[in-house]
Design an enzyme around this catalytic site. Structure first.
Site, PDB file in Angstrom:
ATOM      1  N   TYR A 251      20.803  26.851  44.109  1.00 47.00           N
ATOM      2  CA  TYR A 251      21.553  27.108  42.865  1.00 47.00           C
ATOM      3  C   TYR A 251      22.439  28.346  43.046  1.00 47.00           C
ATOM      4  CZ  TYR A 251      22.715  28.188  38.035  1.00 47.00           C
ATOM      5  OH  TYR A 251      23.402  28.471  36.882  1.00 47.00           O
TER       6      TYR A 251
ATOM      7  N   PRO B 234      27.354  34.373  33.237  1.00 45.22           N
ATOM      8  CA  PRO B 234      26.271  34.845  32.371  1.00 45.22           C
ATOM      9  C   PRO B 234      24.948  35.026  33.115  1.00 45.22           C
ATOM     10  CG  PRO B 234      27.264  32.772  31.547  1.00 45.22           C
ATOM     11  CD  PRO B 234      27.667  32.953  32.977  1.00 45.22           C
ATOM     12  N   GLY B 235      24.121  35.874  32.522  1.00 43.40           N
ATOM     13  CA  GLY B 235      22.722  35.990  32.924  1.00 43.40           C
ATOM     14  C   GLY B 235      21.886  35.014  32.108  1.00 43.40           C
TER      15      GLY B 235
HETATM   16  P1  NDP Z   1      22.607  22.844  29.411  1.00 42.08           P
HETATM   17  O1  NDP Z   1      21.626  22.098  30.257  1.00 42.08           O
HETATM   18  O2  NDP Z   1      22.252  23.098  27.994  1.00 42.08           O
HETATM   19  O3  NDP Z   1      24.036  22.142  29.476  1.00 42.08           O
HETATM   20  C1  NDP Z   1      24.533  21.609  30.676  1.00 42.08           C
HETATM   21  C2  NDP Z   1      25.673  20.667  30.347  1.00 42.08           C
HETATM   22  O4  NDP Z   1      26.196  20.162  31.582  1.00 42.08           O
HETATM   23  C3  NDP Z   1      25.245  19.482  29.522  1.00 42.08           C
HETATM   24  O5  NDP Z   1      26.174  19.262  28.500  1.00 42.08           O
HETATM   25  C4  NDP Z   1      25.253  18.319  30.514  1.00 42.08           C
HETATM   26  O6  NDP Z   1      25.647  17.142  29.841  1.00 42.08           O
HETATM   27  C5  NDP Z   1      26.353  18.764  31.458  1.00 42.08           C
HETATM   28  N1  NDP Z   1      26.254  18.115  32.763  1.00 42.08           N
HETATM   29  C6  NDP Z   1      25.265  18.210  33.679  1.00 42.08           C
HETATM   30  N2  NDP Z   1      25.522  17.424  34.731  1.00 42.08           N
HETATM   31  C7  NDP Z   1      26.709  16.802  34.460  1.00 42.08           C
HETATM   32  C8  NDP Z   1      27.512  15.859  35.152  1.00 42.08           C
HETATM   33  N3  NDP Z   1      27.153  15.375  36.347  1.00 42.08           N
HETATM   34  N4  NDP Z   1      28.662  15.447  34.596  1.00 42.08           N
HETATM   35  C9  NDP Z   1      29.047  15.926  33.391  1.00 42.08           C
HETATM   36  N5  NDP Z   1      28.328  16.808  32.677  1.00 42.08           N
HETATM   37  C10 NDP Z   1      27.172  17.240  33.221  1.00 42.08           C
HETATM   38  O7  NDP Z   1      22.824  24.228  30.179  1.00 42.08           O
HETATM   39  P2  NDP Z   1      23.852  25.432  29.921  1.00 42.08           P
HETATM   40  O8  NDP Z   1      24.668  25.238  28.722  1.00 42.08           O
HETATM   41  O9  NDP Z   1      23.058  26.680  30.052  1.00 42.08           O
HETATM   42  O10 NDP Z   1      24.739  25.308  31.237  1.00 42.08           O
HETATM   43  C11 NDP Z   1      26.145  25.283  31.227  1.00 42.08           C
HETATM   44  C12 NDP Z   1      26.657  26.005  32.462  1.00 42.08           C
HETATM   45  O11 NDP Z   1      26.262  27.362  32.389  1.00 42.08           O
HETATM   46  C13 NDP Z   1      26.118  25.482  33.788  1.00 42.08           C
HETATM   47  O12 NDP Z   1      27.153  25.483  34.728  1.00 42.08           O
HETATM   48  C14 NDP Z   1      25.058  26.519  34.171  1.00 42.08           C
HETATM   49  O13 NDP Z   1      24.867  26.593  35.556  1.00 42.08           O
HETATM   50  C15 NDP Z   1      25.709  27.768  33.626  1.00 42.08           C
HETATM   51  N6  NDP Z   1      24.852  28.917  33.362  1.00 42.08           N
HETATM   52  C16 NDP Z   1      23.747  28.827  32.560  1.00 42.08           C
HETATM   53  C17 NDP Z   1      22.991  29.950  32.319  1.00 42.08           C
HETATM   54  C18 NDP Z   1      21.740  29.906  31.504  1.00 42.08           C
HETATM   55  O14 NDP Z   1      20.890  30.801  31.667  1.00 42.08           O
HETATM   56  N7  NDP Z   1      21.563  28.949  30.609  1.00 42.08           N
HETATM   57  C19 NDP Z   1      23.389  31.253  32.835  1.00 42.08           C
HETATM   58  C20 NDP Z   1      24.538  31.232  33.687  1.00 42.08           C
HETATM   59  C21 NDP Z   1      25.252  30.106  33.894  1.00 42.08           C
HETATM   60  P3  NDP Z   1      25.119  15.673  30.136  1.00 42.08           P
HETATM   61  O15 NDP Z   1      23.698  15.781  30.587  1.00 42.08           O
HETATM   62  O16 NDP Z   1      25.289  14.957  28.835  1.00 42.08           O
HETATM   63  O17 NDP Z   1      26.054  15.162  31.164  1.00 42.08           O
HETATM   64  C1  8X3 Z   2      21.488  30.785  35.150  1.00 43.69           C
HETATM   65  C2  8X3 Z   2      20.958  32.153  35.069  1.00 43.69           C
HETATM   66  O1  8X3 Z   2      19.375  33.809  36.162  1.00 43.69           O
HETATM   67  O2  8X3 Z   2      18.615  31.534  35.952  1.00 43.69           O
HETATM   68  O3  8X3 Z   2      22.618  30.722  35.931  1.00 43.69           O
HETATM   69  O4  8X3 Z   2      20.290  32.094  37.550  1.00 43.69           O
HETATM   70  S1  8X3 Z   2      19.755  32.396  36.258  1.00 43.69           S
END
Ligand code: NDP
Ligand code: 8X3
Length: 259
Positions: free
Chosen positions: A158, A188-189
């Site tokens: 990841y 983001p964290g």
């Molecule tokens: P969620 O799991 O709540 O949302 C992830 C979203 O990505 C969903 O809407 C899902 O929709 C979509 N998704 C996943 N795989 C696919 C695909 N193959 N095609 C299209 N859509 C896809 O997590 P977050 O909102 O937290 O994550 C959003 C982003 O933020 C990600 O890139 C994550 O790595 C990043 N992030 C998250 C952090 C956290 O701590 N939560 C911190 C830092 C970054 P569906 O399943 O309907 O396709």
């Molecule tokens: C998601 C935040 O700290 O789990 O990107 O990597 S962390």
């Protein structure tokens, strides 16, 4: 001014919060993701709340798996004419799958992360950026992570994908400079979304434990930042924005209160 904003992964977490915020700010939003029921529910809700802008509906939804290059190309090419001039692309879709030391990792999880977090951004950017170049402007926002700035135990693949997002964001910024296109990373964290449920393959207890004893970021916080960077004047581009909960100092350092 009302913009057309395409958000990948708008069915939960950051993407859903950004869709709500951008629509509330008077922008027209293209929701995308894989879960059709959620896309349709959000589309209906936002249309009910915000209706139309200058005769156009405020929201449009497309089923799109960012891993499927030809599917992405077809979906973007088939957007109705009134939705084609995308001003802002938010490459948000992404996931962590598994949380193991590298020697115990599942190669299928690795493929999912690499295909979604890295190749997904390439597929969607490629499909959208030609239009931005033709219009001589636009804004690409990549959702990276603190996992793209540091590595932490069991984060291996990841973290590698988010380091790739960090590098790609900087590379896009350089390549797209002659075309007046802004490129921003928001990194983001810890944020409480469905992220950890997905990472732990549906184990809600393990996911809850990640956010115990402190206030994590919420989807609305990231939506606030995404709105901020898109509302700046044309000559201002935020390249990189690292954001953590106040209780988090690094990937492995979180101030928690027990009880
Ligand atoms: P969620 O799991 O709540 O949302 C992830 C979203 O990505 C969903 O809407 C899902 O929709 C979509 N998704 C996943 N795989 C696919 C695909 N193959 N095609 C299209 N859509 C896809 O997590 P977050 O909102 O937290 O994550 C959003 C982003 O933020 C990600 O890139 C994550 O790595 C990043 N992030 C998250 C952090 C956290 O701590 N939560 C911190 C830092 C970054 P569906 O399943 O309907 O396709
Ligand atoms: C998601 C935040 O700290 O789990 O990107 O990597 S962390």
């Amino acid at each position: 001014m009302s913009k057309i904003i395409l958000i990948t992964g708008a069915t939960s977490g950051f993407g859903e919060a950004m869709a709500r915020r951008f629509a509330a700010e008077g922008h027209r939003v293209i929701l995308s993701g894989r879960r059709r029921d959620r896309l349709e529910a959000l589309r209906r809700e936002l249309e009910g709340l915000h209706g139309t802008i200058a005769g156009n509906t405020v929201v449009h939804a497309v089923h799109m798996d960012v891993r499927d290059r030809s599917g992405v190309e077809r979906t973007i090419a088939a957007l109705p004419p009134e939705w084609q001039a995308i001003d802002v692309l938010v490459n948000n879709a992404g996931l962590a799958a598994g949380f193991d030391p590298i020697q115990d990792g599942d190669p299928d999880d690795w493929d999912r992360m690499l295909d979604t977090n890295v190749k997904g951004i390439l597929h969607v950017t490629r499909a959208v950026v030609q239009g931005m170049i033709a219009r001589n402007g636009g804004h690409i926002i990549n959702i990276g992570s603190v996992a793209g700035k540091e590595v932490y135990p069991k984060g291996n693949v990841y973290c590698a994908t988010k380091h790739a997002v960090d590098a790609l964001t900087r590379a896009l910024r350089i390549d797209l400079l002659p075309h007046g296109i802004k490129v921003t990373q928001i990194a983001p964290g810890l944020a409480e979304t469905e992220f950890s449920i997905v990472r732990f393959h549906g184990d809600a207890q393990k996911a809850e434990a990640v956010y115990k004893g402190f206030e994590p970021l919420h989807g609305e916080d990231i939506a606030e930042l995404a709105h901020y960077v898109t509302a700046l004047p044309p000559h201002v581009c935020v390249n990189d924005l690292v954001v953590m909960p106040t209780a988090q100092g690094s990937s492995v350092l979180v101030e928690r209160v027990s009880g």
